[in-house]
Structure formats: C-alpha cells, structure tokens
Design a protein around this motif. Sequence first.
Motif, PDB file in Angstrom:
ATOM      1  N   ARG A  23      41.049  70.424  15.484  1.00 21.64           N
ATOM      2  CA  ARG A  23      39.916  70.349  14.668  1.00 21.64           C
ATOM      3  C   ARG A  23      38.314  70.288  15.154  1.00 21.64           C
ATOM      4  N   TYR A  24      38.033  70.851  16.295  1.00 22.43           N
ATOM      5  CA  TYR A  24      36.965  71.081  17.015  1.00 22.43           C
ATOM      6  C   TYR A  24      36.787  72.310  17.376  1.00 22.43           C
ATOM      7  N   GLU A  25      35.821  73.130  17.167  1.00 21.49           N
ATOM      8  CA  GLU A  25      35.598  74.015  18.883  1.00 21.49           C
ATOM      9  C   GLU A  25      35.135  73.908  20.251  1.00 21.49           C
ATOM     10  N   ARG A  26      34.628  72.820  20.745  1.00 21.85           N
ATOM     11  CA  ARG A  26      34.459  72.412  22.093  1.00 21.85           C
ATOM     12  C   ARG A  26      34.587  70.699  21.571  1.00 21.85           C
ATOM     13  N   ALA A  27      35.138  69.973  23.458  1.00 21.73           N
ATOM     14  CA  ALA A  27      35.404  68.679  22.855  1.00 21.73           C
ATOM     15  C   ALA A  27      34.350  68.036  22.200  1.00 21.73           C
ATOM     16  N   PRO A  28      34.131  66.933  21.502  1.00 18.62           N
ATOM     17  CA  PRO A  28      33.027  66.552  20.713  1.00 18.62           C
ATOM     18  C   PRO A  28      32.328  65.344  21.978  1.00 18.62           C
ATOM     19  N   ASP A  29      31.297  65.485  21.658  1.00 15.88           N
ATOM     20  CA  ASP A  29      30.832  63.919  22.344  1.00 15.88           C
ATOM     21  C   ASP A  29      31.220  62.962  22.181  1.00 15.88           C
ATOM     22  N   ARG A  30      31.508  61.821  20.911  1.00 11.40           N
ATOM     23  CA  ARG A  30      32.202  61.289  20.371  1.00 11.40           C
ATOM     24  C   ARG A  30      33.213  61.379  19.197  1.00 11.40           C
ATOM     25  N   ILE A  31      34.707  60.474  19.437  1.00 12.82           N
ATOM     26  CA  ILE A  31      35.620  60.708  18.963  1.00 12.82           C
ATOM     27  C   ILE A  31      35.272  59.716  18.213  1.00 12.82           C
ATOM     28  N   PRO A  32      35.380  60.388  16.502  1.00 13.27           N
ATOM     29  CA  PRO A  32      35.905  58.127  15.448  1.00 13.27           C
ATOM     30  C   PRO A  32      36.236  57.037  15.548  1.00 13.27           C
ATOM     31  N   TYR A  33      36.578  56.458  15.535  1.00  6.14           N
ATOM     32  CA  TYR A  33      37.920  56.055  15.860  1.00  6.14           C
ATOM     33  C   TYR A  33      39.134  56.040  14.457  1.00  6.14           C
ATOM     34  N   ALA A  34      38.664  56.573  14.040  1.00  2.59           N
ATOM     35  CA  ALA A  34      39.836  57.268  12.911  1.00  2.59           C
ATOM     36  C   ALA A  34      40.454  57.928  13.585  1.00  2.59           C
ATOM     37  N   GLU A  35      40.024  59.222  13.979  1.00  2.63           N
ATOM     38  CA  GLU A  35      40.737  60.096  14.752  1.00  2.63           C
ATOM     39  C   GLU A  35      41.006  59.731  16.537  1.00  2.63           C
ATOM     40  N   ALA A  36      40.820  59.065  16.529  1.00  2.65           N
ATOM     41  CA  ALA A  36      40.846  58.149  17.992  1.00  2.65           C
ATOM     42  C   ALA A  36      42.608  57.900  17.494  1.00  2.65           C
ATOM     43  N   GLN A  37      43.060  56.589  16.781  1.00  2.00           N
ATOM     44  CA  GLN A  37      43.947  56.779  15.917  1.00  2.00           C
ATOM     45  C   GLN A  37      45.189  57.131  15.871  1.00  2.00           C
ATOM     46  N   GLU A  38      44.345  58.479  15.692  1.00  2.00           N
ATOM     47  CA  GLU A  38      45.909  59.162  14.662  1.00  2.00           C
ATOM     48  C   GLU A  38      46.239  59.648  16.381  1.00  2.00           C
ATOM     49  N   MET A  39      44.990  60.398  16.868  1.00  2.00           N
ATOM     50  CA  MET A  39      45.220  61.477  18.301  1.00  2.00           C
ATOM     51  C   MET A  39      46.259  60.143  19.093  1.00  2.00           C
ATOM     52  N   ASN A  40      46.285  58.954  19.421  1.00  2.00           N
ATOM     53  CA  ASN A  40      46.925  58.058  19.749  1.00  2.00           C
ATOM     54  C   ASN A  40      48.732  57.483  19.487  1.00  2.00           C
ATOM     55  N   GLU A  41      48.202  58.076  17.759  1.00  2.00           N
ATOM     56  CA  GLU A  41      49.442  57.993  17.229  1.00  2.00           C
ATOM     57  C   GLU A  41      50.483  59.028  17.254  1.00  2.00           C
ATOM     58  N   LEU A  42      50.265  59.943  17.359  1.00  2.00           N
ATOM     59  CA  LEU A  42      50.457  61.893  17.397  1.00  2.00           C
ATOM     60  C   LEU A  42      51.122  61.718  18.876  1.00  2.00           C
ATOM     61  N   ALA A  43      50.363  60.559  20.370  1.00  2.00           N
ATOM     62  CA  ALA A  43      50.818  61.414  21.709  1.00  2.00           C
ATOM     63  C   ALA A  43      52.705  60.112  21.362  1.00  2.00           C
ATOM     64  N   ARG A  44      51.857  58.944  20.867  1.00  2.00           N
ATOM     65  CA  ARG A  44      53.255  58.009  20.607  1.00  2.00           C
ATOM     66  C   ARG A  44      54.799  58.594  20.554  1.00  2.00           C
ATOM     67  N   LYS A  45      54.341  59.302  19.143  1.00  8.10           N
ATOM     68  CA  LYS A  45      55.424  60.311  18.626  1.00  8.10           C
ATOM     69  C   LYS A  45      55.921  61.377  19.330  1.00  8.10           C
ATOM     70  N   ILE A  46      55.067  61.525  20.812  1.00  6.18           N
ATOM     71  CA  ILE A  46      55.700  63.012  21.720  1.00  6.18           C
ATOM     72  C   ILE A  46      55.940  62.614  22.426  1.00  6.18           C
ATOM     73  N   ALA A  47      55.917  61.099  22.541  1.00  5.27           N
ATOM     74  CA  ALA A  47      56.468  60.258  23.558  1.00  5.27           C
ATOM     75  C   ALA A  47      58.341  60.075  23.374  1.00  5.27           C
ATOM     76  N   GLU A  48      57.824  59.759  22.182  1.00  3.34           N
ATOM     77  CA  GLU A  48      59.154  59.496  21.766  1.00  3.34           C
ATOM     78  C   GLU A  48      60.233  60.370  21.490  1.00  3.34           C
ATOM     79  N   LEU A  49      59.581  62.018  21.665  1.00  2.82           N
ATOM     80  CA  LEU A  49      60.713  62.960  20.804  1.00  2.82           C
ATOM     81  C   LEU A  49      61.983  62.804  22.981  1.00  2.82           C
ATOM     82  N   ALA A  50      63.252  63.214  22.198  1.00  3.71           N
ATOM     83  CA  ALA A  50      64.008  63.398  22.571  1.00  3.71           C
ATOM     84  C   ALA A  50      64.269  65.008  23.585  1.00  3.71           C
ATOM     85  N   PRO A  51      64.133  65.005  24.952  1.00  3.84           N
ATOM     86  CA  PRO A  51      64.660  66.468  25.199  1.00  3.84           C
ATOM     87  C   PRO A  51      65.513  67.541  24.470  1.00  3.84           C
TER      88      PRO A  51
END
Length: 321
Positions: free
Chosen positions: A285-313
């Motif tokens: 989404r950004y060219e470089r790491a932002p100083d602050r992550i909006p709440y909605a984006e943080a939730q989206e990133m955490n949800e992606l992490a959850r789905k990746i963790a549930e992927l079977a080999p």
Amino acid sequence: MPLPSNYNRRCHNHDYRGRCIYLITILGTRSLPAFSSITPEPEQEKLTPVVKPLPLGMIIGEELSDWERQYPALNILRRVVMPDHVHFVVFVEERIEVPLGALIAVFKKNCTQRLWAMLPELRGRKVPMFEDGFNDKIAFRAGAKDAFYAYVADNPRRYLIKKFYPDYFYHKVMIEVDGKRYGLYGNLCLLDEPVKASVKIKRDKSKMPELPVRIKEWEEVIRCGGVLVSPFINPEEKVYRDMAIAAGAPLILVVNYCFSERKKPYKELFELCGEGRLLIVTNERYERAPDRIPYAEAQEMNELARKIAELAPGAARQVPR
C-alpha cells in the motif's frame, strides 16, 4: 551449521509418556554420505520429486520399521528419509513406560550400530548416524495430524525448490488470499510449515479472555520451531516476535509497504531472510513503512495473518506478478 537453539527443547509440562501424535525430525551427522537422493521426475510440468533411498537411508527405513515392531504402542503414520535428515509422524497409541525421547534414543543407537557395521572406520572415531537430540511438534489442536501428513509428503518438493532456487529473495511471486493478491519477500517455504499461529493482542485485554491460552500456544510454537504470523504492531506482540528470533524460530511478517528489486529490508530482517527464517507478506500500500497504521488497516493486516496461519502445507495459492 549449528542446531537452532530450540531444536532440543522439550515442551514444558507435556507428558511425553501419554497418548499423542508427534512430528519428529532428526538430523543426520553432516560428515556422512547422503541418506537418499531426490531428483525431479522427468517430463513433468510441475516439480515432482522422486525419492530414492541410498544405503544409509535403507538402514534408517528398516530400523524405523523394527522400532515400531519393538514398541507396539508406537504407530508410524508417515515417514520420509531426506538426504540429511528424517521426518516421521508417530502416534503413541497408549501410555508408554518411559518418555518418547528415550525410545527415540534407542532407534538412533540402533541406526548407529548398523552404520558402524557397514563402515567400520567410523566406529573408531565414534561417528554417530545422527546429530544430538531431535525436534518434536505436538498435535495439540484439530487438524494438526493432517498438517503433519501434508508437511512430510511435501518435504521432497520443498527440498528441490531450495536446491534449484536457492535465493530466498523472491520478487516475482505473490500469494492470493480470498481473491486478493499480496507480495512475498523471503522464504516461501514457511507458508508450508505445519505449525503456525497468528499473534494478536488487543489493547483492552478484558476483551481477550482466551489470552492465557493463546500465550501458551505462541510459546509452544516458538519451542517447537513453528512459525508465528503477525504484523507485530503493538509492543506486546513484538515481545513474542523477539522471543521467536532469539530462539531460532522463523516468522511470517505482514506489512503494508512494498519492496522493490533494489530495496531490501532493514539489516535484521535482511539477515533473517538470508537465513531462511523470514517471509514478508505485503499489500504494498505504501512505498515505505508508515509512521502510524490506521486502525482499519491494522485489523486488515491481522486478519490476513490469521488466514495465512490457517493455511495447510501446500495450500497456499502462489501466482506470478
């Protein structure tokens, strides 16, 4: 290469005599000939491995079968003998008199005795078949057994990927999750690890009654060398990121900024990528790491992490850019 610091660490307070399923990994002594050869099946569009046991690998296979017969409580569900290590899924079907580690020590000793009989010159130097210790992953949760099966079955293919594509710094592959594509940078094989867990800690812990259980899960993932998946946004989440790094465990890091062919992660992340211990997943989404992550984006990133963790080999859908 030294063993990772968590390789011989057992699970605290776990009963290794009780009924349970484990994924066991044992490393061969580095100076020995290969246990097996793994080559691609010719004239196949996909990378399809052919595993051929060599003399030492045949010893290992025979001793695993004898070990299983010697201890009727043990049932080996899956196995693969790789060139320099062995994986097997073992079901302890009923309570055993001594911890599983003691029985694994018997198997390793028997293999070494067969090795010395085949290569007598190694007896004088006391060269064992395997390195000290072993790694165990425990089937604590639903689906773990199937994940172990898939990991063992897919291990030869991952070996060929590492052999033919040794550079861990990928830029031309993405992952597709729920119809969205995300960039990948680092060790793609971490997507196929059988033990993964997402790390998320809410600011208001009163809304996380399950937190003590999750903390135990994260500690066990670190202990067994599994993969923690998270954007690791708040300081308390970073504690578990740092614990994993210190213990030698791998990470999948979700970020919202991009990497280019010329832009590399900062020094620590770069080194972890080079060691094969990190995969960075980004929505760019950004060219470089932002100083602050909006709440909605943080939730989206955490949800992606959850789905990746549930992927079977083997379940990750990778697509070219």
